[in-house]
Design a protein around this motif. Structure first.
Motif, PDB file in Angstrom:
ATOM      1  N   THR A 150      27.277  35.945  36.083  1.00  0.00           N
ATOM      2  CA  THR A 150      28.151  34.953  35.493  1.00  0.00           C
ATOM      3  C   THR A 150      29.302  35.493  34.665  1.00  0.00           C
ATOM      4  O   THR A 150      30.447  35.223  34.976  1.00  0.00           O
ATOM      5  N   PHE A 151      29.057  36.220  33.612  1.00  0.00           N
ATOM      6  CA  PHE A 151      30.153  36.504  32.688  1.00  0.00           C
ATOM      7  C   PHE A 151      30.518  37.980  32.625  1.00  0.00           C
ATOM      8  O   PHE A 151      31.695  38.335  32.715  1.00  0.00           O
ATOM      9  N   LEU A 152      29.552  38.846  32.454  1.00  0.00           N
ATOM     10  CA  LEU A 152      29.868  40.258  32.224  1.00  0.00           C
ATOM     11  C   LEU A 152      30.396  40.964  33.466  1.00  0.00           C
ATOM     12  O   LEU A 152      31.333  41.766  33.369  1.00  0.00           O
ATOM     13  N   ALA A 153      29.818  40.687  34.625  1.00  0.00           N
ATOM     14  CA  ALA A 153      30.291  41.356  35.846  1.00  0.00           C
ATOM     15  C   ALA A 153      31.728  40.983  36.190  1.00  0.00           C
ATOM     16  O   ALA A 153      32.538  41.872  36.468  1.00  0.00           O
ATOM     17  N   PRO A 154      32.100  39.692  36.172  1.00  0.00           N
ATOM     18  CA  PRO A 154      33.509  39.388  36.461  1.00  0.00           C
ATOM     19  C   PRO A 154      34.475  39.924  35.405  1.00  0.00           C
ATOM     20  O   PRO A 154      35.587  40.329  35.726  1.00  0.00           O
ATOM     21  N   LEU A 155      34.030  39.949  34.163  1.00  0.00           N
ATOM     22  CA  LEU A 155      34.887  40.491  33.109  1.00  0.00           C
ATOM     23  C   LEU A 155      35.110  41.986  33.319  1.00  0.00           C
ATOM     24  O   LEU A 155      36.243  42.475  33.260  1.00  0.00           O
ATOM     25  N   ALA A 156      34.048  42.706  33.610  1.00  0.00           N
ATOM     26  CA  ALA A 156      34.176  44.142  33.884  1.00  0.00           C
ATOM     27  C   ALA A 156      34.991  44.384  35.148  1.00  0.00           C
ATOM     28  O   ALA A 156      35.838  45.291  35.193  1.00  0.00           O
ATOM     29  N   GLY A 157      34.760  43.575  36.179  1.00  0.00           N
ATOM     30  CA  GLY A 157      35.519  43.719  37.419  1.00  0.00           C
ATOM     31  C   GLY A 157      36.991  43.440  37.233  1.00  0.00           C
ATOM     32  O   GLY A 157      37.840  44.081  37.846  1.00  0.00           O
ATOM     33  N   LEU A 158      37.300  42.487  36.377  1.00  0.00           N
ATOM     34  CA  LEU A 158      38.701  42.167  36.095  1.00  0.00           C
ATOM     35  C   LEU A 158      39.392  43.334  35.381  1.00  0.00           C
ATOM     36  O   LEU A 158      40.505  43.731  35.748  1.00  0.00           O
ATOM     37  N   VAL A 159      38.715  43.906  34.404  1.00  0.00           N
ATOM     38  CA  VAL A 159      39.289  45.044  33.671  1.00  0.00           C
ATOM     39  C   VAL A 159      39.474  46.238  34.605  1.00  0.00           C
ATOM     40  O   VAL A 159      40.531  46.876  34.624  1.00  0.00           O
ATOM     41  N   VAL A 160      38.453  46.535  35.405  1.00  0.00           N
ATOM     42  CA  VAL A 160      38.533  47.675  36.325  1.00  0.00           C
ATOM     43  C   VAL A 160      39.611  47.431  37.383  1.00  0.00           C
ATOM     44  O   VAL A 160      40.343  48.347  37.760  1.00  0.00           O
ATOM     45  N   GLY A 161      39.738  46.186  37.844  1.00  0.00           N
ATOM     46  CA  GLY A 161      40.766  45.867  38.828  1.00  0.00           C
ATOM     47  C   GLY A 161      42.173  46.040  38.280  1.00  0.00           C
ATOM     48  O   GLY A 161      43.060  46.532  38.972  1.00  0.00           O
ATOM     49  N   ILE A 162      42.365  45.636  37.045  1.00  0.00           N
ATOM     50  CA  ILE A 162      43.685  45.816  36.429  1.00  0.00           C
ATOM     51  C   ILE A 162      43.997  47.294  36.246  1.00  0.00           C
ATOM     52  O   ILE A 162      45.123  47.743  36.507  1.00  0.00           O
ATOM     53  N   LEU A 163      43.009  48.071  35.825  1.00  0.00           N
ATOM     54  CA  LEU A 163      43.225  49.519  35.702  1.00  0.00           C
ATOM     55  C   LEU A 163      43.536  50.145  37.054  1.00  0.00           C
ATOM     56  O   LEU A 163      44.399  51.015  37.161  1.00  0.00           O
ATOM     57  N   ALA A 164      42.827  49.712  38.094  1.00  0.00           N
ATOM     58  CA  ALA A 164      43.072  50.251  39.434  1.00  0.00           C
ATOM     59  C   ALA A 164      44.449  49.845  39.938  1.00  0.00           C
ATOM     60  O   ALA A 164      45.146  50.636  40.577  1.00  0.00           O
ATOM     61  N   PHE A 165      44.866  48.628  39.667  1.00  0.00           N
ATOM     62  CA  PHE A 165      46.176  48.158  40.113  1.00  0.00           C
ATOM     63  C   PHE A 165      47.299  48.971  39.473  1.00  0.00           C
ATOM     64  O   PHE A 165      48.285  49.296  40.121  1.00  0.00           O
ATOM     65  N   ARG A 166      47.130  49.301  38.210  1.00  0.00           N
ATOM     66  CA  ARG A 166      48.175  50.052  37.499  1.00  0.00           C
ATOM     67  C   ARG A 166      48.229  51.517  37.892  1.00  0.00           C
ATOM     68  O   ARG A 166      49.292  52.123  37.883  1.00  0.00           O
TER      69      ARG A 166
END
Length: 102
Positions: A42-58
């Protein structure tokens, strides 16, 4: 037999492939987004995935497609969880006066 001085030795190191150096972040974001939707994290996995995705995008121009998909999936799941949580709180507060049994 000839010997080569250390300063004249050819370089034997090859640059790492782009996938090996940074593709793990984009893949991790994508996998966290998929697993959070299908497994119900529910909450922690999407939050972590969002942060990691933004880092990967940059930082990873060659894996931006996977990073974008990871960001989108994680953002959808996180927004859904927040909306459902707010709806549960509103519904709970609306039903609260009727919960008292006399």
């Amino acid at each position: 037999m000839s010997t080569i001085a250390p300063d004249q030795a050819p370089a034997t190191t090859t640059p790492a492939s782009p996938v090996a150096t940074g593709g793990a972040r984009a893949v991790s974001s994508l996998v966290l987004g998929l697993v959070s939707i299908f497994a119900g994290w529910t909450f922690l996995a999407p939050l972590a995935g969002l942060v990691v995705g933004i880092l990967a995008f940059r930082s990873e121009p060659h894996n931006r497609t996977m990073a974008i998909w990871g960001i989108a999936l994680n953002a959808v799941m996180l927004a859904g969880v927040i909306l459902l949580g707010l709806a549960a709180v509103v519904f709970g507060l609306a039903v609260l006066p009727f919960a008292v049994v006399m």
